[in-house]
Write an enzyme that holds these catalytic residues in place. Structure first.
Site, PDB file in Angstrom:
ATOM      1  N   PHE A  82       0.836  -1.214   0.000  1.00 44.86           N
ATOM      2  CA  PHE A  82       0.000   0.000   0.000  1.00 44.86           C
ATOM      3  C   PHE A  82       0.868   1.260   0.000  1.00 44.86           C
ATOM      4  CE2 PHE A  82      -2.747  -3.052   2.287  1.00 44.86           C
ATOM      5  CZ  PHE A  82      -3.974  -2.844   1.676  1.00 44.86           C
ATOM      6  N   THR A 135      -4.496   1.863  -8.530  1.00 49.91           N
ATOM      7  CA  THR A 135      -5.662   2.729  -8.650  1.00 49.91           C
ATOM      8  C   THR A 135      -6.260   2.681 -10.057  1.00 49.91           C
ATOM      9  OG1 THR A 135      -6.206   5.084  -8.786  1.00 49.91           O
ATOM     10  CG2 THR A 135      -3.915   4.560  -9.004  1.00 49.91           C
ATOM     11  N   ASP A 136      -7.534   3.054 -10.159  1.00 50.48           N
ATOM     12  CA  ASP A 136      -8.159   3.151 -11.489  1.00 50.48           C
ATOM     13  C   ASP A 136      -7.644   4.378 -12.252  1.00 50.48           C
ATOM     14  OD1 ASP A 136      -9.417   5.125  -9.957  1.00 50.48           O
ATOM     15  OD2 ASP A 136     -11.459   4.528 -10.472  1.00 50.48           O
ATOM     16  N   GLU A 137      -6.933   5.280 -11.547  1.00 49.85           N
ATOM     17  CA  GLU A 137      -6.486   6.513 -12.201  1.00 49.85           C
ATOM     18  C   GLU A 137      -5.437   6.244 -13.288  1.00 49.85           C
ATOM     19  OE1 GLU A 137      -5.958   9.955  -9.752  1.00 49.85           O
ATOM     20  OE2 GLU A 137      -7.204   9.128  -8.167  1.00 49.85           O
ATOM     21  N   TYR A 161       0.760  11.741 -10.089  1.00 47.02           N
ATOM     22  CA  TYR A 161       0.402  10.616  -9.200  1.00 47.02           C
ATOM     23  C   TYR A 161       0.067   9.375 -10.018  1.00 47.02           C
ATOM     24  CZ  TYR A 161      -2.757   7.574  -6.524  1.00 47.02           C
ATOM     25  OH  TYR A 161      -3.375   6.478  -5.967  1.00 47.02           O
ATOM     26  N   ALA A 163       0.645   8.712 -13.102  1.00 46.06           N
ATOM     27  CA  ALA A 163       1.765   8.261 -13.936  1.00 46.06           C
ATOM     28  C   ALA A 163       2.741   7.424 -13.104  1.00 46.06           C
ATOM     29  CB  ALA A 163       2.485   9.463 -14.549  1.00 46.06           C
ATOM     30  N   LYS A 165       1.953   5.673 -10.402  1.00 50.46           N
ATOM     31  CA  LYS A 165       1.309   4.392 -10.094  1.00 50.46           C
ATOM     32  C   LYS A 165       1.333   3.484 -11.326  1.00 50.46           C
ATOM     33  CE  LYS A 165      -0.513   3.235  -6.803  1.00 50.46           C
ATOM     34  NZ  LYS A 165      -0.002   2.568  -5.565  1.00 50.46           N
ATOM     35  N   LYS A 200      -8.557  14.567   1.658  1.00 54.42           N
ATOM     36  CA  LYS A 200      -9.351  13.915   0.623  1.00 54.42           C
ATOM     37  C   LYS A 200     -10.814  14.362   0.745  1.00 54.42           C
ATOM     38  CE  LYS A 200      -5.735  11.550  -0.782  1.00 54.42           C
ATOM     39  NZ  LYS A 200      -5.256  10.251  -0.451  1.00 54.42           N
ATOM     40  N   ARG A 225     -16.723  10.095  -9.825  1.00 58.57           N
ATOM     41  CA  ARG A 225     -15.879   9.033  -9.296  1.00 58.57           C
ATOM     42  C   ARG A 225     -16.779   7.858  -8.924  1.00 58.57           C
ATOM     43  NH1 ARG A 225     -13.049  11.992 -11.506  1.00 58.57           N
ATOM     44  NH2 ARG A 225     -11.246  13.172 -10.747  1.00 58.57           N
ATOM     45  N   ASP A 290     -10.704  24.996 -10.560  1.00 57.37           N
ATOM     46  CA  ASP A 290     -10.524  23.566 -10.775  1.00 57.37           C
ATOM     47  C   ASP A 290      -9.054  23.166 -10.697  1.00 57.37           C
ATOM     48  OD1 ASP A 290     -11.342  21.011 -11.180  1.00 57.37           O
ATOM     49  OD2 ASP A 290     -12.136  21.318 -13.203  1.00 57.37           O
ATOM     50  N   ARG A 291      -8.830  21.899 -10.327  1.00 58.90           N
ATOM     51  CA  ARG A 291      -7.484  21.313 -10.333  1.00 58.90           C
ATOM     52  C   ARG A 291      -6.998  21.229 -11.792  1.00 58.90           C
ATOM     53  NH1 ARG A 291      -7.973  15.334  -8.321  1.00 58.90           N
ATOM     54  NH2 ARG A 291      -7.352  16.098  -6.296  1.00 58.90           N
ATOM     55  N   PRO A 292      -5.719  21.595 -12.083  1.00 56.05           N
ATOM     56  CA  PRO A 292      -5.244  21.472 -13.472  1.00 56.05           C
ATOM     57  C   PRO A 292      -5.290  20.013 -13.929  1.00 56.05           C
ATOM     58  CG  PRO A 292      -3.493  22.309 -12.003  1.00 56.05           C
ATOM     59  CD  PRO A 292      -4.700  22.093 -11.158  1.00 56.05           C
ATOM     60  N   HIS A 294      -7.777  18.070 -14.334  1.00 59.96           N
ATOM     61  CA  HIS A 294      -8.687  17.264 -13.519  1.00 59.96           C
ATOM     62  C   HIS A 294      -9.423  16.224 -14.367  1.00 59.96           C
ATOM     63  CE1 HIS A 294     -11.554  17.670  -9.805  1.00 59.96           C
ATOM     64  NE2 HIS A 294     -11.053  16.466  -9.939  1.00 59.96           N
TER      65      HIS A 294
END
Ligand code: NAD
Length: 351
Positions: A82, A135-137, A161, A163, A165, A200, A225, A290-292, A294
């Site tokens: 983890f 992660t699914d990201e 992040y 990339a 993972k 989070k 999500r 917004d987050r860049p 996103h």
């Protein structure tokens, strides 16, 4: 499997997983190997510190020698990894620690595992598993009507992040293919539940709303999500550990696609019922830039783990959220120690 090494077990999902395993009584020993970054909170497992099957070792997964020593000395026959830098916003501000822990750290764990099992007795070689939690990201972002991600979806990570993972997932795959390491990988959707660090979305909103503070929403709140209660993630990981086919990947999801706005509205409704004198909590909603980059939508097709390993989520989103709100409201001291940083001062004082 008797002696399991859990890396990153002081974090949100790792601590829930250790709690889940100790309650199941299935293993002789669980060794929690954690660097104690800002996200590693000893208070997450404080009540289990003296459990006869639990042992904590402070360490960095990038420290290959220390990992090797722990594998040998504790006669480890399985790893669940983890340990990671996990917050997308932090990876945008500073990606280096993400590459260091998520990529280099995973590589060092793989190397140490490869050497360990090549010298191990046959019994360990036959049963050892390296389960990498991802992660699914890694799959990127979906349009509104696109089919959900599954195990064969090509990788298209969009943040430092995801990339990092994705790189780790590729390394895990290569160690199975090239060296025969008995690996398993899980790619899971967004988790929520107890002990999640309040940077989070869900814990941040619960804690802010219960204190009457504003609820910051990125962009227009339409990002989607697929939410999964952390206990369901833990049972999914255990199913893969016990029954998964080595070398395979399993997607884990909650069948609960929600926009950020729907998540916040659900929380506000729950809090309106609990604190009618403060209604409506929705008045605390505020929109922020917004987050860049996103990602717009994540969704998981979990048919493979359902059909092959007989796993499915047990919580509906509404049940899980109700339970989660109750947990944060009844753990005020934990929340205060995290927001004030007291958990870190205690840790520094004692190390
Ligand atoms: P977290 O940030 O809450 O916890 C990470 C833990 O890893 C912390 O205890 C930290 O101290 C430890 N750690 C960090 N760097 C380390 C290092 N170099 N060596 C040893 N320990 C180190 O993360 P989380 O939300 O519990 O996520 C755990 C894993 O699950 C991550 O790999 C993440 O990518 C993955 N994941 C998370 C989610 C989610 O919604 N949170 C969803 C899918 C997958």
């Amino acid at each position: 499997m008797n002696n399991l090494l859990v890396t990153g077990g002081l974090g949100f999902i790792g601590s829930n997983f250790i709690r889940f395993l100790l309650n199941s009584g299935e293993l002789e020993t669980i060794i929690n190997f954690d660097k104690q970054t800002y996200a590693g909170n000893p208070e997450n497992l404080q009540d289990l510190e003296n459990h006869e099957s639990y042992k904590f070792i402070k360490g960095d997964i990038c420290d290959r020698e220390k990992v090797s020593r722990v594998l040998e000395e504790c006669k480890i026959d399985g790893i669940v990894n983890f340990a990671a830098e996990s917050h997308v916003d932090r990876s945008i501000d500073g990606p280096e620690p993400f590459v260091q822990t998520n990529v280099v750290g995973t590589l060092r764990l793989l190397e140490a595992s490869k050497d360990y099992i090549s010298n191990a007795v046959k019994e360990v070689r036959d049963t050892f598993r390296f389960l990498h939690v991802s992660t699914d990201e890694v799959y990127g972002s979906l349009e509104k009507d696109e089919p959900a991600f599954c195990e064969t979806t090509p990788f298209a990570p969009n943040s430092p992040y995801s990339a990092s993972k994705a790189s780790a997932d590729h390394l895990v795959r290569s160690y199975h293919h090239t060296f025969g390491l008995p690996t398993l990988t899980t790619n899971c959707s967004n988790n929520y539940g107890p002990y999640q660090f309040p940077e989070k979305l869900i814990p941040l909103m619960i804690m802010n709303a219960s204190e009457g503070k504003s609820l910051p929403i990125y962009g227009d709140g339409s990002n989607i999500r697929d939410w999964l209660h952390v206990e369901d993630h833990c049972s999914g990981i255990l199913s893969v550990l016990k029954k998964g086919i080595v070398g395979e990947t399993y997607c884990i999801g909650g069948a609960s696609e929600k926009t950020n706005m729907e998540v916040i509205d659900t929380l506000c409704e729950i809090l309106d019922r609990k604190f009618p004198e403060r209604t409506p909590h929705s008045k605390l909603k505020t929109f922020v830039k917004d987050r860049p980059g996103h990602d717009h939508r994540y969704a998981i097709d979990f048919s493979k783990i359902k059909n092959e390993l007989d796993w499915a989520p047990s919580f509906s989103f509404e049940e899980g959220m109700e339970k989660t709100v109750d947990w944060y409201l009844s753990h005020q001291e934990w929340c205060e120690n995290v927001t004030s940083g007291k958990y870190q001062r205690e840790r520094l004082g004692s190390s």
